[in-house]
Design a protein around this motif. Structure first.
Motif, short mmCIF file in Angstrom:
data_model
loop_
_atom_site.label_atom_id
_atom_site.label_comp_id
_atom_site.label_asym_id
_atom_site.label_seq_id
_atom_site.Cartn_x
_atom_site.Cartn_y
_atom_site.Cartn_z
N SER A 280 0.81 -1.23 0.00
CA SER A 280 0.00 0.00 0.00
C SER A 280 0.84 1.27 0.00
O SER A 280 0.41 2.31 -0.50
CB SER A 280 -0.92 0.02 1.23
N LEU B 199 1.38 2.92 2.61
CA LEU B 199 0.76 3.79 3.60
C LEU B 199 1.57 3.82 4.90
O LEU B 199 2.30 2.89 5.21
CB LEU B 199 -0.66 3.32 3.90
N ARG C 175 -9.37 3.91 7.92
CA ARG C 175 -8.46 2.91 7.35
C ARG C 175 -8.35 1.72 8.30
O ARG C 175 -8.07 1.89 9.48
CB ARG C 175 -7.09 3.54 7.13
N GLU D 178 -9.98 1.17 3.01
CA GLU D 178 -9.95 2.61 3.25
C GLU D 178 -11.27 3.25 2.84
O GLU D 178 -11.98 2.76 1.97
CB GLU D 178 -8.79 3.21 2.45
#
Length: 359
Positions: free
Chosen positions: A83, A85, A160, A193
């Motif tokens: 991801s 993230l 998330r 998300e």
């Protein structure tokens, strides 16, 4: 007017154990019937019939130094790395499993602290607002975790979530039960998300049922089938015939209900990602689903299967299957923007669920 908040898969991950156990590894086992009597067939015949029914040729087991939480961490890390993230921005870590951490050489479950807390610690996430918890929901646990994450996101309670399915079934099987050959180990994960900006790449609908009064004991825990075993340990047990009949009756109806909720036609589904429990059972479920719509036959590539080489890894089967397709590692199968899929599972409880997702 404010746009509707929806839940979307941002990234997936999985961990497939390194140790491959082929069917001939069971040739030396001593199998018994449920009542402790001899089966009356040689193991070669038992294994051949097992493969014909289930489609399983081999399965994966974890290493002695691994547990459900350690392989769940590896799947989670794979998803987070995919991801890109910041892990500290996660609001929830939801871990689906059924037996916790079971050490090599034992079948005792270890549930304290929760696997979600253990995995959060392994990931090094310090944010206390990242809430970590487990769910035990049978094989449909990961799909149910996705549904729970969707509820949080749509309610505005999270932006998330990381949903993990991890299991080491090889640690809780009775070596004297033929069903031992069904089970395997593995882990899969997904980052989900919130989004308000798109109609595609979102969860469209879902449906869950629990049939407990008449069917809760189709999967349960019980003593070894070996009549000489005196250690009082308990192992996973299954009423295979009745479970097969239950799944054929109820799973297609739950999938149909989810499709109707999403206002999606069966003909518009690109893939059916179903829990990999039994090759013939899954094929029969799909056939029954098509019959509910008055159709005789499903497309040959509609339902990708991994059971022949991964076995039944419970909560890990659907997320692992999704990750393999997403990363181009399952030959002959892909998913593109706009494709609609069904993710469905059935298992102990007896629980059934289905999610309709559009990429």
């Amino acid at each position: 007017m404010k746009k509707e908040v929806k839940a979307a898969f941002i990234a997936t991950g999985s961990y497939i154990p390194e140790t491959t156990i082929k069917n001939d590894a069971f040739l030396s086992h001593r199998f018994f019937e449920k009542d402790g009597s001899a089966i009356g067939k040689d193991n070669a015949t038992i294994i051949r019939k097992f493969k014909e029914i289930t489609g399983i040729e081999e399965r994966r087991y974890v290493r002695p130094d691994q547990t459900a939480s350690t392989i769940g961490y590896l799947a989670a890390k794979d998803a987070l790395d995919s991801s890109g993230l910041d892990k500290e921005t996660l609001d929830h870590i939801i871990v689906a499993h059924n037996f916790g951490d079971v050490q090599y050489g034992s079948n005792r479950v270890d549930l304290v602290p929760s696997l979600a807390s253990r995995i959060k610690a392994m990931l090094g996430i310090r944010n206390p607002d990242c809430v970590a918890y487990d769910i035990a929901f049978g094989c449909p646990g990961w799909v149910e975790g996705v549904i729970q994450a969707s509820f949080y996101i749509r309610a505005g309670a999270a932006k998330r979530c990381l949903v993990i399915g991890t299991e080491t079934l090889s640690r809780i099987v009775d070596p004297h039960d033929r069903d031992t050959m069904l089970y395997s180990d593995g882990a899969g994960a997904a980052v989900i998300e919130s989004t308000e900006d798109r109609e595609e790449g979102v969860i469209l609908a879902h449906k869950t049922q629990t049939h407990a009064v008449d069917y809760a004991e189709l999967l349960n825990m019980g003593p070894s089938y070996d009549p000489s075993e005196k250690n009082r340990e308990i192992f996973i047990k299954m009423n295979g015939r009745k479970l097969y009949e239950f799944a054929l009756t109820h799973v297609p109806l739950v999938i149909k209900a989810a499709l109707e909720s999403a206002k999606v036609a069966l003909a518009d589904i690109k893939k059916v990602l179903i829990h990999q429990a039994n090759d013939k059972m899954d094929a029969a479920i799909l056939q029954r689903l098509f019959q509910l719509y008055g159709l005789d036959k499903s497309p040959a590539d509609l339902m990708p299967m991994t059971i022949s080489w991964l076995g039944n890894s419970s909560v890990a089967t659907v997320p692992t299957l999704l990750d393999l397709i997403q990363k181009g590692r399952l030959k002959g199968h892909d998913l593109n923007k706009g494709d609609k899929v069904v993710m469905a599972s059935v298992g102990a409880g007896m629980n059934i669920n289905a999610v309709i997702y559009q990429f």
